[in-house]
Design a protein around this motif. Structure first.
Motif, PDB file in Angstrom:
ATOM      1  N   GLY A 256       0.810  -1.212   0.000  1.00  0.00           N
ATOM      2  CA  GLY A 256       0.000   0.000   0.000  1.00  0.00           C
ATOM      3  C   GLY A 256       0.841   1.258   0.000  1.00  0.00           C
ATOM      4  O   GLY A 256       2.065   1.226  -0.095  1.00  0.00           O
ATOM      5  N   THR A 257       0.140   2.379   0.110  1.00  0.00           N
ATOM      6  CA  THR A 257       0.753   3.701   0.175  1.00  0.00           C
ATOM      7  C   THR A 257       0.657   4.203   1.613  1.00  0.00           C
ATOM      8  O   THR A 257      -0.410   4.135   2.231  1.00  0.00           O
ATOM      9  N   TYR A 258       1.761   4.719   2.129  1.00  0.00           N
ATOM     10  CA  TYR A 258       1.806   5.185   3.508  1.00  0.00           C
ATOM     11  C   TYR A 258       2.430   6.576   3.573  1.00  0.00           C
ATOM     12  O   TYR A 258       3.249   6.938   2.730  1.00  0.00           O
ATOM     13  N   HIS A 259       2.005   7.342   4.597  1.00  0.00           N
ATOM     14  CA  HIS A 259       2.522   8.692   4.806  1.00  0.00           C
ATOM     15  C   HIS A 259       3.169   8.773   6.185  1.00  0.00           C
ATOM     16  O   HIS A 259       2.816   8.020   7.104  1.00  0.00           O
ATOM     17  N   VAL A 260       4.102   9.709   6.325  1.00  0.00           N
ATOM     18  CA  VAL A 260       4.707   9.997   7.625  1.00  0.00           C
ATOM     19  C   VAL A 260       4.292  11.406   8.034  1.00  0.00           C
ATOM     20  O   VAL A 260       4.582  12.375   7.315  1.00  0.00           O
ATOM     21  N   ASN A 261       3.583  11.514   9.141  1.00  0.00           N
ATOM     22  CA  ASN A 261       3.289  12.814   9.742  1.00  0.00           C
ATOM     23  C   ASN A 261       4.370  13.106  10.777  1.00  0.00           C
ATOM     24  O   ASN A 261       4.788  12.207  11.516  1.00  0.00           O
ATOM     25  N   ALA A 262       4.818  14.352  10.835  1.00  0.00           N
ATOM     26  CA  ALA A 262       5.853  14.738  11.803  1.00  0.00           C
ATOM     27  C   ALA A 262       5.325  15.884  12.669  1.00  0.00           C
ATOM     28  O   ALA A 262       4.674  16.805  12.160  1.00  0.00           O
ATOM     29  N   TYR A 263       5.611  15.805  13.962  1.00  0.00           N
ATOM     30  CA  TYR A 263       5.118  16.801  14.918  1.00  0.00           C
ATOM     31  C   TYR A 263       6.250  17.246  15.842  1.00  0.00           C
ATOM     32  O   TYR A 263       7.137  16.454  16.182  1.00  0.00           O
TER      33      TYR A 263
END
Length: 410
Positions: A349-356
């Motif tokens: 699948g397609t995955y994203h990385v959120n950064a905080y």
């Protein structure tokens, strides 16, 4: 050296915005002026614009080639030129071989005809002979999964059934050159997987494939090379993994250049040693790097990363504080970098990385960057879903009889 299957050489194409004339009184003088004072092809008139500007590349025989770009980049115009629907304003388009285009599936269907009749009609439109359609008919219907409804008029089909039959017909054409435009998103998830498998079979069969899609995972998986278009111009041509990375980096440039608060995440990458591109194997180790910069001194921060699926549903998250790094402090003008190592026990699948940047003392988000990086995972046939739970088959055979239940005392 064999002749390339497709040659695009210095192609320009211009269009006109809107309607220039809304009355015959305005049109006649304009036509007369155009005849008396012809304008060079390279000159732009009022309301005209370049959809393509000096685009050049070649596609070798048997190569899978991707076209990447945002909306308005010129992808659809390029496909129409290749299909012969339009002619370039300048430059040449060379197509050497029998061409078929999967641009709009089921475009040739008649709603009052049955699925069976439309298979023959659509197949003929796509260049198949009647004998060829008859020979492949059962395979086409089975691929679409519509055996029960093939003699039903297609006007009674759902939109998904309609699209599945259209793709199935088009996917069984045997051209030398196949143009595919955003048609691998038809049907449900399982049918989309069948579409991808079918496209890989076409590529393995030696056909030249030109694939246009916003599905960057499919571009990375199917294509060896790609071109990146932006506002009608060629930005880069090269290996598809590098082109996809280039495209995603440019799309995030605006976020990186945005005005910062006290501290801001400035860069997020997903990489593996000795691995170029954004396509990884399930189970592969990668490193997620987060860079942040402060415009004024900040204290008691934690750097958080969250992996989400394509719909931004959280899959996993962690942070520097939970991993034992303690509070993060960044001085004014300083840039810090934190690197996390992850094992991608994920399904295809397609995955994203959120950064905080998060301050736990006050439960306050100092900065956040959603979908700061995107990567794709190639799964294995052994499992499907989001996470790989490492299944092991421990028993095979007939079930043991249930234990006898003792009779209750009278």
């Amino acid at each position: 050296m064999s002749q390339p299957a497709v040659v695009i050489d210095g192609v320009w194409k211009k269009f006109r915005r809107g309607e220039l004339y809304d009355s015959l009184r305005d049109l006649i003088p304009a036509l007369a002026a155009r005849l008396l004072r012809p304008r060079p092809a390279e000159a732009l008139g009022e309301r005209e614009f370049w959809a393509l500007q000096d685009v050049s590349f070649e596609i070798g025989r048997g190569e899978a080639f991707g076209v990447v770009g945002s909306n308005g980049a010129g992808k659809s115009t390029l496909l129409k030129l290749l299909s012969g629907i339009m002619q370039p304003t300048r430059g040449t388009v060379g197509v050497h071989g029998r061409l078929s285009a999967l641009i709009e599936v089921s475009a040739g269907f008649h709603p009052d005809l049955t699925g069976r009749e439309n298979v023959f009609l659509n197949g003929a439109i796509l260049g198949m002979s009647r004998a060829e359609i008859r020979r492949r008919f059962d395979e086409i219907v089975a691929f679409a999964g519509l055996e029960e409804f093939i003699d039903t008029p297609v006007k009674r089909y759902s939109s998904g059934m309609y699209a599945r039959l259209g793709f199935s017909v088009a996917a069984h054409v045997s051209p030398d050159i196949l143009i595919v435009d955003e048609v691998l998103s038809v049907g449900d998830y399982l049918f989309q997987q069948k579409c991808l498998d079918r496209m890989q079979d076409v590529i393995r069969g030696g056909a030249t494939v030109l694939f246009v899609s916003h599905n960057l995972r499919a571009i990375s998986m199917l294509c060896s090379r790609a071109v990146l278009l932006e506002k009608g111009r060629t930005l880069a041509v090269g290996p598809s993994s590098e082109i996809v990375q280039h495209y995603m980096t440019r799309s995030r440039a605006a976020r990186a250049a945005a005005p910062a608060g006290a501290a801001q995440v400035t860069r997020v990458t997903v990489e593996a040693p000795g691995h170029a591109g954004a396509l990884f194997r399930s189970g592969q180790e990668v490193e997620v790097t987060v860079e942040a910069r402060a415009t004024e001194a900040v204290r008691d921060l934690s750097v958080v990363i969250m992996v989400t699926d394509e719909g931004q549903y959280p899959v996993f998250d962690t942070c520097t504080q939970r991993l034992g790094a303690g509070p993060v402090a960044i001085e004014a003008g300083e840039t810090v970098r934190y690197r996390f190592r992850l094992r991608l026990e994920l399904g295809q699948g397609t995955y994203h990385v959120n950064a905080y940047l998060h301050r736990y003392v006050t439960n306050q988000a100092v900065d956040r960057w959603l979908a700061a990086a995107t990567f794709f995972v190639e799964g294995t046939p052994a499992f499907r879903g989001v996470s790989n739970l490492q299944p092991v088959l421990v028993a095979v055979g007939p079930a043991a009889p249930p234990p006898a239940v003792a009779a209750a005392p009278a």
